[in-house]
Design a protein around this motif. Structure first.
Motif, short mmCIF file in Angstrom:
data_model
loop_
_atom_site.label_atom_id
_atom_site.label_comp_id
_atom_site.label_asym_id
_atom_site.label_seq_id
_atom_site.Cartn_x
_atom_site.Cartn_y
_atom_site.Cartn_z
N TYR A 145 0.86 -1.18 0.00
CA TYR A 145 0.00 0.00 0.00
C TYR A 145 0.90 1.23 0.00
O TYR A 145 1.87 1.31 0.74
CB TYR A 145 -0.87 -0.03 1.26
N THR A 174 1.24 5.07 0.78
CA THR A 174 0.63 6.19 1.50
C THR A 174 0.96 7.51 0.80
O THR A 174 1.82 7.56 -0.09
CB THR A 174 1.17 6.26 2.95
N ASP A 175 0.31 8.58 1.23
CA ASP A 175 0.61 9.91 0.67
C ASP A 175 2.08 10.28 0.89
O ASP A 175 2.72 10.84 0.00
CB ASP A 175 -0.29 10.98 1.30
N GLU A 176 2.61 9.97 2.06
CA GLU A 176 4.02 10.27 2.36
C GLU A 176 4.95 9.50 1.43
O GLU A 176 5.92 10.05 0.90
CB GLU A 176 4.33 9.94 3.82
N LYS A 234 4.19 8.33 -1.50
CA LYS A 234 3.98 8.87 -2.84
C LYS A 234 4.88 10.09 -3.06
O LYS A 234 5.51 10.22 -4.11
CB LYS A 234 2.52 9.26 -3.06
N LYS A 235 4.97 10.96 -2.06
CA LYS A 235 5.82 12.14 -2.18
C LYS A 235 7.28 11.74 -2.36
O LYS A 235 8.00 12.34 -3.18
CB LYS A 235 5.67 13.03 -0.95
N GLU A 244 7.64 10.23 -5.93
CA GLU A 244 7.60 11.27 -6.95
C GLU A 244 8.82 12.19 -6.90
O GLU A 244 9.23 12.74 -7.91
CB GLU A 244 6.32 12.09 -6.83
N LYS A 301 -4.13 8.40 -7.69
CA LYS A 301 -4.87 7.97 -6.51
C LYS A 301 -5.68 6.73 -6.85
O LYS A 301 -6.39 6.71 -7.85
CB LYS A 301 -5.79 9.10 -6.03
N GLY A 352 -7.45 4.81 -0.79
CA GLY A 352 -6.49 5.86 -0.47
C GLY A 352 -5.08 5.59 -0.90
O GLY A 352 -4.21 6.41 -0.71
N GLY A 353 -4.83 4.41 -1.49
CA GLY A 353 -3.48 4.10 -1.96
C GLY A 353 -3.27 4.66 -3.35
O GLY A 353 -4.13 5.33 -3.91
N TYR A 354 -2.11 4.41 -3.91
CA TYR A 354 -1.79 4.89 -5.24
C TYR A 354 -1.50 3.71 -6.14
O TYR A 354 -0.97 2.69 -5.71
CB TYR A 354 -0.61 5.85 -5.19
#
Length: 146
Positions: free
Chosen positions: A83, A85-87, A89-90, A93, A131, A135-137
């Protein structure tokens, strides 16, 4: 011939990727740990690294950051079934060139490798991280990230 570094602790996946890419006339070096990956990237030039996040010794995202310091020209493809997370993903990226979710189609890996190594001028653009459910990517299906 340019060599691709593949870093994953799942031997079946590691061997499958290596065999498939070798059949496609792509030279491959495989390692199972983050420390071994860092040793390789310090001693040899790799235009591309396929890197898993979940490694037995060091988190793959930490390996990615260190690789970018040691070899900024190396393109990094993050691979994971985890999974995202937003963190995370940052971080992905910020340092990775591409992301692909496991399980994946080997043809997609071939497309990525050919695009990075310049072996296929007609290679499809690599979709961005988008997204996904819960909530995962996930690996997207739209325009290229870079």
């Amino acid at each position: 011939m340019e060599q691709v570094l593949i870093v994953d602790d799942e031997r079946l996946l590691l061997n499958s990727l290596a065999k498939y890419l070798s059949i496609e006339s792509i030279d491959v070096k495989t390692v199972e740990t983050g420390n071994d990956a860092l040793k390789e990237i310090s001693s040899s030039l790799y235009p591309l690294c396929l890197l898993d996040i979940n490694l037995p010794d060091i988190n793959g995202l930490d390996v990615m950051k260190k690789m970018k310091e040691l070899s900024p020209q190396t393109k990094i493809v993050i691979m994971t079934a985890q999974y995202v997370t937003d963190e995370m993903k940052k971080e992905i990226e910020g340092s990775a060139d591409y992301f692909i979710a496991k399980p994946f189609d080997l043809m997609h890996i071939k497309t990525i490798v050919e695009a990075v190594l310049g072996d296929n001028k007609n290679a499809l653009p690599i979709p961005p991280l988008i997204k996904g459910g819960l909530g995962g990517y996930i690996f997207g299906t739209t325009s290229s990230k870079k």
